[in-house]
Design a protein around this motif. Sequence first.
Motif, PDB file in Angstrom:
ATOM      1  N   VAL A 174       0.832  -1.212   0.000  1.00  0.00           N
ATOM      2  CA  VAL A 174       0.000   0.000   0.000  1.00  0.00           C
ATOM      3  C   VAL A 174       0.862   1.256   0.000  1.00  0.00           C
ATOM      4  O   VAL A 174       0.484   2.280  -0.569  1.00  0.00           O
ATOM      5  N   GLY A 175       2.041   1.172   0.613  1.00  0.00           N
ATOM      6  CA  GLY A 175       2.908   2.347   0.675  1.00  0.00           C
ATOM      7  C   GLY A 175       3.763   2.576  -0.548  1.00  0.00           C
ATOM      8  O   GLY A 175       4.462   3.587  -0.636  1.00  0.00           O
ATOM      9  N   LYS A 176       3.709   1.678  -1.498  1.00  0.00           N
ATOM     10  CA  LYS A 176       4.562   1.801  -2.679  1.00  0.00           C
ATOM     11  C   LYS A 176       4.239   3.079  -3.448  1.00  0.00           C
ATOM     12  O   LYS A 176       3.101   3.321  -3.840  1.00  0.00           O
ATOM     13  N   GLY A 177       5.241   3.915  -3.639  1.00  0.00           N
ATOM     14  CA  GLY A 177       5.031   5.158  -4.379  1.00  0.00           C
ATOM     15  C   GLY A 177       4.332   6.241  -3.595  1.00  0.00           C
ATOM     16  O   GLY A 177       3.860   7.220  -4.171  1.00  0.00           O
ATOM     17  N   GLY A 178       4.251   6.105  -2.283  1.00  0.00           N
ATOM     18  CA  GLY A 178       3.522   7.075  -1.467  1.00  0.00           C
ATOM     19  C   GLY A 178       2.063   6.673  -1.338  1.00  0.00           C
ATOM     20  O   GLY A 178       1.641   5.586  -1.721  1.00  0.00           O
ATOM     21  N   GLY A 179       1.267   7.573  -0.773  1.00  0.00           N
ATOM     22  CA  GLY A 179      -0.161   7.308  -0.659  1.00  0.00           C
ATOM     23  C   GLY A 179      -0.569   6.540   0.574  1.00  0.00           C
ATOM     24  O   GLY A 179      -1.678   6.003   0.622  1.00  0.00           O
ATOM     25  N   LEU A 180       0.287   6.489   1.601  1.00  0.00           N
ATOM     26  CA  LEU A 180      -0.047   5.755   2.822  1.00  0.00           C
ATOM     27  C   LEU A 180       0.373   6.544   4.046  1.00  0.00           C
ATOM     28  O   LEU A 180       1.505   7.016   4.144  1.00  0.00           O
ATOM     29  N   LEU A 181      -0.568   6.688   4.985  1.00  0.00           N
ATOM     30  CA  LEU A 181      -0.248   7.077   6.347  1.00  0.00           C
ATOM     31  C   LEU A 181      -0.676   5.896   7.201  1.00  0.00           C
ATOM     32  O   LEU A 181      -1.859   5.558   7.278  1.00  0.00           O
ATOM     33  N   LEU A 182       0.292   5.224   7.783  1.00  0.00           N
ATOM     34  CA  LEU A 182       0.037   3.964   8.462  1.00  0.00           C
ATOM     35  C   LEU A 182      -0.502   4.219   9.869  1.00  0.00           C
ATOM     36  O   LEU A 182       0.039   5.036  10.617  1.00  0.00           O
ATOM     37  N   ALA A 183      -1.570   3.493  10.224  1.00  0.00           N
ATOM     38  CA  ALA A 183      -2.183   3.654  11.539  1.00  0.00           C
ATOM     39  C   ALA A 183      -3.073   2.461  11.826  1.00  0.00           C
ATOM     40  O   ALA A 183      -3.561   1.804  10.900  1.00  0.00           O
ATOM     41  N   PRO A 184      -3.306   2.166  13.098  1.00  0.00           N
ATOM     42  CA  PRO A 184      -4.386   1.231  13.424  1.00  0.00           C
ATOM     43  C   PRO A 184      -5.714   1.783  12.923  1.00  0.00           C
ATOM     44  O   PRO A 184      -5.888   3.000  12.789  1.00  0.00           O
ATOM     45  N   THR A 185      -6.651   0.898  12.666  1.00  0.00           N
ATOM     46  CA  THR A 185      -7.894   1.307  12.027  1.00  0.00           C
ATOM     47  C   THR A 185      -8.917   1.898  12.983  1.00  0.00           C
ATOM     48  O   THR A 185      -9.981   2.349  12.540  1.00  0.00           O
ATOM     49  N   HIS A 186      -8.633   1.901  14.276  1.00  0.00           N
ATOM     50  CA  HIS A 186      -9.560   2.522  15.230  1.00  0.00           C
ATOM     51  C   HIS A 186      -8.791   2.789  16.505  1.00  0.00           C
ATOM     52  O   HIS A 186      -7.610   2.443  16.627  1.00  0.00           O
ATOM     53  N   ILE A 187      -9.465   3.381  17.477  1.00  0.00           N
ATOM     54  CA  ILE A 187      -8.844   3.572  18.781  1.00  0.00           C
ATOM     55  C   ILE A 187      -8.482   2.210  19.356  1.00  0.00           C
ATOM     56  O   ILE A 187      -9.206   1.231  19.165  1.00  0.00           O
ATOM     57  N   LEU A 188      -7.338   2.141  20.020  1.00  0.00           N
ATOM     58  CA  LEU A 188      -6.873   0.865  20.560  1.00  0.00           C
ATOM     59  C   LEU A 188      -7.598   0.549  21.863  1.00  0.00           C
ATOM     60  O   LEU A 188      -7.640   1.362  22.790  1.00  0.00           O
ATOM     61  N   GLU A 189      -8.162  -0.644  21.913  1.00  0.00           N
ATOM     62  CA  GLU A 189      -8.905  -1.076  23.083  1.00  0.00           C
ATOM     63  C   GLU A 189      -7.954  -1.662  24.133  1.00  0.00           C
ATOM     64  O   GLU A 189      -6.780  -1.941  23.842  1.00  0.00           O
ATOM     65  N   PRO A 190      -8.441  -1.863  25.377  1.00  0.00           N
ATOM     66  CA  PRO A 190      -7.566  -2.342  26.452  1.00  0.00           C
ATOM     67  C   PRO A 190      -6.895  -3.683  26.168  1.00  0.00           C
ATOM     68  O   PRO A 190      -5.859  -3.996  26.761  1.00  0.00           O
ATOM     69  N   GLU A 191      -7.463  -4.500  25.262  1.00  0.00           N
ATOM     70  CA  GLU A 191      -6.885  -5.811  24.968  1.00  0.00           C
ATOM     71  C   GLU A 191      -5.550  -5.735  24.220  1.00  0.00           C
ATOM     72  O   GLU A 191      -4.838  -6.724  24.118  1.00  0.00           O
ATOM     73  N   VAL A 192      -5.227  -4.569  23.668  1.00  0.00           N
ATOM     74  CA  VAL A 192      -3.987  -4.448  22.890  1.00  0.00           C
ATOM     75  C   VAL A 192      -2.782  -4.441  23.823  1.00  0.00           C
ATOM     76  O   VAL A 192      -2.658  -3.558  24.680  1.00  0.00           O
ATOM     77  N   PRO A 193      -1.866  -5.402  23.678  1.00  0.00           N
ATOM     78  CA  PRO A 193      -0.683  -5.425  24.543  1.00  0.00           C
ATOM     79  C   PRO A 193       0.236  -4.234  24.258  1.00  0.00           C
ATOM     80  O   PRO A 193       0.403  -3.820  23.106  1.00  0.00           O
ATOM     81  N   TRP A 194       0.846  -3.718  25.302  1.00  0.00           N
ATOM     82  CA  TRP A 194       1.797  -2.628  25.143  1.00  0.00           C
ATOM     83  C   TRP A 194       2.909  -3.010  24.171  1.00  0.00           C
ATOM     84  O   TRP A 194       3.362  -2.192  23.358  1.00  0.00           O
ATOM     85  N   GLU A 195       3.334  -4.268  24.225  1.00  0.00           N
ATOM     86  CA  GLU A 195       4.416  -4.726  23.359  1.00  0.00           C
ATOM     87  C   GLU A 195       4.049  -4.597  21.881  1.00  0.00           C
ATOM     88  O   GLU A 195       4.915  -4.374  21.034  1.00  0.00           O
ATOM     89  N   ASN A 196       2.763  -4.724  21.552  1.00  0.00           N
ATOM     90  CA  ASN A 196       2.343  -4.596  20.161  1.00  0.00           C
ATOM     91  C   ASN A 196       2.348  -3.147  19.702  1.00  0.00           C
ATOM     92  O   ASN A 196       2.599  -2.853  18.525  1.00  0.00           O
ATOM     93  N   ILE A 197       2.069  -2.243  20.614  1.00  0.00           N
ATOM     94  CA  ILE A 197       2.149  -0.820  20.273  1.00  0.00           C
ATOM     95  C   ILE A 197       3.598  -0.442  19.971  1.00  0.00           C
ATOM     96  O   ILE A 197       3.897   0.216  18.972  1.00  0.00           O
ATOM     97  N   VAL A 198       4.495  -0.896  20.834  1.00  0.00           N
ATOM     98  CA  VAL A 198       5.924  -0.630  20.612  1.00  0.00           C
ATOM     99  C   VAL A 198       6.386  -1.270  19.313  1.00  0.00           C
ATOM    100  O   VAL A 198       7.126  -0.652  18.530  1.00  0.00           O
ATOM    101  N   ALA A 199       5.924  -2.500  19.047  1.00  0.00           N
ATOM    102  CA  ALA A 199       6.318  -3.195  17.817  1.00  0.00           C
ATOM    103  C   ALA A 199       5.831  -2.441  16.585  1.00  0.00           C
ATOM    104  O   ALA A 199       6.547  -2.344  15.574  1.00  0.00           O
ATOM    105  N   PHE A 200       4.612  -1.900  16.645  1.00  0.00           N
ATOM    106  CA  PHE A 200       4.073  -1.119  15.525  1.00  0.00           C
ATOM    107  C   PHE A 200       4.960   0.086  15.233  1.00  0.00           C
ATOM    108  O   PHE A 200       5.376   0.323  14.090  1.00  0.00           O
ATOM    109  N   VAL A 201       5.270   0.862  16.266  1.00  0.00           N
ATOM    110  CA  VAL A 201       6.058   2.077  16.077  1.00  0.00           C
ATOM    111  C   VAL A 201       7.462   1.729  15.566  1.00  0.00           C
ATOM    112  O   VAL A 201       7.966   2.345  14.609  1.00  0.00           O
ATOM    113  N   GLU A 202       8.088   0.748  16.181  1.00  0.00           N
ATOM    114  CA  GLU A 202       9.451   0.390  15.775  1.00  0.00           C
ATOM    115  C   GLU A 202       9.492  -0.171  14.360  1.00  0.00           C
ATOM    116  O   GLU A 202      10.451   0.079  13.612  1.00  0.00           O
ATOM    117  N   ALA A 203       8.438  -0.915  13.967  1.00  0.00           N
ATOM    118  CA  ALA A 203       8.416  -1.478  12.616  1.00  0.00           C
ATOM    119  C   ALA A 203       8.270  -0.391  11.564  1.00  0.00           C
ATOM    120  O   ALA A 203       8.908  -0.447  10.500  1.00  0.00           O
TER     121      ALA A 203
END
Length: 362
Positions: free
Chosen positions: A325-354
Amino acid sequence: MGELSPRQRVVRALRREDPDRVPFEISFGVFTPELMEVFYEKTGWTDPASYFNFPVRPVSFIGPPAYKLWNKYAKYYPKEMPVGTVISEFGTGFIPGSVKHFTKYVHPLKNATGVNDILDYPLPDPHYKPRYAHLKKTVADYHAANLAVEGELACTIFETAWGIRGFEETFLDFVDNPDMVDALFDRLMNQRIVEARQYVEAGVDILRLGDDVSSQNGMLMSLNVWRRFLKPRMAKIIEAARQINKDILIFYHSDGNCTAIVPELIEIGIDILNPVQPECMNPEALKQQFGDRLSFWGTIGTQSTMPFGTPEEVRQVVKRRIETVGKGGGLLLAPTHILEPEVPWENIVAFVEAVQEFGVYR
């Protein structure tokens, strides 16, 4: 190309020009209350947007204090309401639910019987200067910090309307009382036209419009209903914004699978589609079909990858989205909604670092 400023990066990406990096954010810097507690515990910070250096910030109007809203809409409510009930600037009530950020709607025009009830209903005054007088300075301050700015007009017509009238009542009105729908939708459209102009005059880079018009199985309404009641009104709001700045980026949000209306959203001037839920839409296919005319904001599933993936799975999904989707531009990467309490902190860090690791355009 040297390193771009965060604002330049966002604008170039959303104009489908190659930026230096893929821009990203998480829920416009807002976490659910339980996740905010985790965020504070892990970082000691209270502002996710600043902590993670998100390149875009929202601005919005300032509504009146709560007691004025209660006075304004008192006739539409019982004298006694549950403790913790709040009223929006548009008069919709919210009763606390079983989870901190879940609420039950109260629809002030649920019992309306005709057009006069719609016309007599008090809406916010978009010309009241204290609502918008802060915008130019706030936008200028963000721009001085090299941040992109988006003006909030989400829940543009449909969601605000059914919040006032009622969800089932609105759908019945589409068939039985179209004159009532026209009256309420027109009033909201005229309100949004004024507000859109105020945002653009304040200098925002992105105008954020949208209504949830689809479920994960497809449109909530027929295409004929959407074309009759919503498409032309949204087009007029976009036209009004572009009369002031023809280059303003227009963002459109709808949860669910809104693929059926994507070509017509492009037709009326939408530049950016959000959130592109991968559980029910195919981000790669959308990029292949519409990527020359449309940018994408989101694409990382909050019903799948973020809560239930491992950190490594989060990394791999981010990598794949950037490569496709990011090929050639045209992407701002984000989760598709507000993150609910079930989301592990480690996954948030993994998203940002990736994003930081894989999101470099070479």
